[in-house]
Design an enzyme around this catalytic site. Structure first.
Site, PDB file in Angstrom:
ATOM      1  N   ARG A 180     -14.833  12.808   9.531  1.00 20.08           N
ATOM      2  CA  ARG A 180     -15.683  13.208   8.395  1.00 20.08           C
ATOM      3  C   ARG A 180     -17.141  13.329   8.827  1.00 20.08           C
ATOM      4  O   ARG A 180     -17.623  12.558   9.662  1.00 20.08           O
ATOM      5  CB  ARG A 180     -15.599  12.182   7.265  1.00 20.08           C
ATOM      6  N   ARG A 192      -2.496  -2.148  -3.414  1.00 22.44           N
ATOM      7  CA  ARG A 192      -3.767  -1.522  -3.110  1.00 22.44           C
ATOM      8  C   ARG A 192      -3.837  -0.213  -3.892  1.00 22.44           C
ATOM      9  O   ARG A 192      -2.928   0.612  -3.813  1.00 22.44           O
ATOM     10  CB  ARG A 192      -3.842  -1.230  -1.613  1.00 22.44           C
ATOM     11  N   GLU A 199      -7.234  -6.758   4.597  1.00 20.20           N
ATOM     12  CA  GLU A 199      -7.115  -6.297   3.211  1.00 20.20           C
ATOM     13  C   GLU A 199      -5.854  -6.842   2.539  1.00 20.20           C
ATOM     14  O   GLU A 199      -5.866  -7.151   1.349  1.00 20.20           O
ATOM     15  CB  GLU A 199      -7.168  -4.766   3.172  1.00 20.20           C
ATOM     16  N   ASN A 246       0.868  -1.173   0.000  1.00 23.30           N
ATOM     17  CA  ASN A 246       0.000   0.000   0.000  1.00 23.30           C
ATOM     18  C   ASN A 246       0.909   1.228   0.000  1.00 23.30           C
ATOM     19  O   ASN A 246       1.520   1.552   1.023  1.00 23.30           O
ATOM     20  CB  ASN A 246      -0.906  -0.021   1.241  1.00 23.30           C
ATOM     21  N   HIS A 253     -13.576   1.179   0.488  1.00 22.89           N
ATOM     22  CA  HIS A 253     -13.385   0.014   1.376  1.00 22.89           C
ATOM     23  C   HIS A 253     -13.816  -1.286   0.684  1.00 22.89           C
ATOM     24  O   HIS A 253     -14.140  -2.274   1.346  1.00 22.89           O
ATOM     25  CB  HIS A 253     -14.230   0.132   2.679  1.00 22.89           C
TER      26      HIS A 253
END
Ligand code: ADP
Length: 398
Positions: A239, A89, A383, A8, A178
């Site tokens: 957020r 990723r 992930e 990543n 996601h």
């Protein structure tokens, strides 16, 4: 036995995990930080020991070379060719790839061409791919996108009721994020339930710092909560989630701010931290709530309410729900969040959890009671493992 690297790459960082496949065991993992900045650092975790030391990494190519040198030095690899594939990723593929892909020149061009949709991530992800291609030119590189899994959504779910030409000219639509996590936990949930994914109606709840839900009907995402960007949907750590869009113009005028400044506030200073300025960490908010902080309590209740709003709407849209799956930092480890959400789902949907089982943290477990009309599962996400699995599959490694 194959060794697969899951990567990543951020703008100044490179997170990596080397896995033994198909055994699905982590051999070594780590993070190179501050790449291209004053004092880069490499952190490695190998055989239970963590090591962190300054390093040379003026760009990602140097960081990749350094990482591979470390693997040789530590005798984890004898030869770089022992790495059978590298999975990356990648944030965004626009509408192009409904699955992970081998990163050939065309795929690289696609990722580049949709950089407007992921301006912070896509260019950094590409830097990682180019760096690995340079150092391992003969090793297959696979791209695993955060948005791909959601591309099965029907148009009525992904379109916004704005001028149609915004979609045609600029790709304005719901993409969702996601996806790698939603895909992984839905597959694991199906295994756990002993049924094919193609026969299940699931809602997966990835609740971490960032948070999103996905409605997965018979293995295909039919709706999700994040939108054109990850700002949409649930209130999160920093957020806002969904708001009346007219608030932006209103607050620009009231506070004399630009649209970009308000956008930044909605992304970085809203959600938990907008109500509890000390922290955006769920544990800190739960502690503050327990100590009687009314605003921490309020934002946590608002988040639970919103999760339930979406679960209800997804339930109706899918025509039922076999299981609700909690994952990510909060979903896996916060009994309070799970208990609050499930209590709110009890009356309408017959969701019932075993409060003792619900104390579980970070383990795969069914927490619903035998009487519950919907199964409730905690499924730890992974992930990197999803990336490694896709790298094996797309790289035809067997
Ligand atoms: P990211 O979106 O950054 O990947 P994570 O999935 O790691 O986030 O989730 C981070 C969130 O999980 C933080 O808000 C953190 O407080 C929360 N979390 C981690 N452990 C616990 C715990 N034991 N109880 C409650 N929340 C937790």
């Amino acid at each position: 036995m194959y060794k697969i690297m899951a990567v990543n790459a951020g703008s100044s960082s490179l997170k990596f995990q080397l896995l033994e496949m198909p055994e699905e065991e982590v051999i070594v993992e780590g993070l190179i930080e501050m790449i291209g900045l004053a004092n880069p650092v490499i952190n490695v975790k190998y055989q239970g020991e963590k090591e962190s030391k300054p390093c040379q990494a003026k760009d990602h190519a140097e960081a990749v070379q350094l990482l591979l040198n470390v693997l040789i030095e530590k005798k984890i690899l004898k030869d770089l060719n022992e790495i059978s594939g590298v999975g990356h990723r990648i944030l965004h593929c626009g509408e192009k790839f409904t699955d992970s892909v081998v990163m050939d020149d065309y795929a690289i061009d696609v990722v580049d061409s949709v950089s407007d949709l992921g301006p912070l991530h896509n260019p950094a992800n590409l830097t990682g791919i180019r760096a690995f291609k340079k150092v391992l030119p003969n090793t297959v590189q696979v791209g695993v996108f955060d948005t791909s899994f959601h591309l099965t959504m029907p148009d009525e779910s992904y379109m916004y009721a704005v001028p149609y030409e915004w979609y045609e000219k600029h790709g304005v639509r719901k993409y969702g994020f996601h996806g790698t996590s939603h895909k992984f936990v839905s597959q694991e949930a199906a295994k756990f339930l002993g049924k094919p994914l193609e026969e299940l109606k699931l809602v997966t709840a990835h609740i971490g710092n960032g948070a999103s839900l996905a409605a997965i009907k018979y293995g295909k995402v039919v709706d999700t909560t994040m939108g054109l960007t990850p700002l949409d949907g649930l209130p999160m750590g920093t957020r806002s989630g969904t708001i009346d869009p007219a608030i932006i113009d209103f607050i620009c005028r009231k506070e004399n701010l630009t649209v970009q400044e308000v956008n930044n506030i909605l992304n970085k200073k809203s959600g938990y931290i907008g109500f509890y300025p000390e922290s955006s960490d769920a544990r800190a908010l739960r502690a503050a709530q327990a100590a009687g902080d009314a605003k921490a309590d309020l934002i946590l209740r608002m988040q639970s309410k919103k999760i339930v709003d979406y679960v209800g709407s997804f339930y109706a849209y899918m025509g039922g729900m076999d299981a609700l799956v909690f994952t990510a930092g909060i979903g896996e480890k916060s009994p309070q969040t799970r208990a609050d959400v499930c209590a709110r789902l009890k009356e309408a949907f017959g969701v019932e959890i075993d409060l003792e089982k619900n104390e579980i943290k970070g383990e795969l477990m069914e927490i619903s009671t035998p009487n519950s009309k919907v199964k409730v599962l905690v499924v730890p996400t992974n992930e990197e493992l999803m990336i490694a699995r896709d790298t094996m599959r797309l790289g035809n490694i067997k």
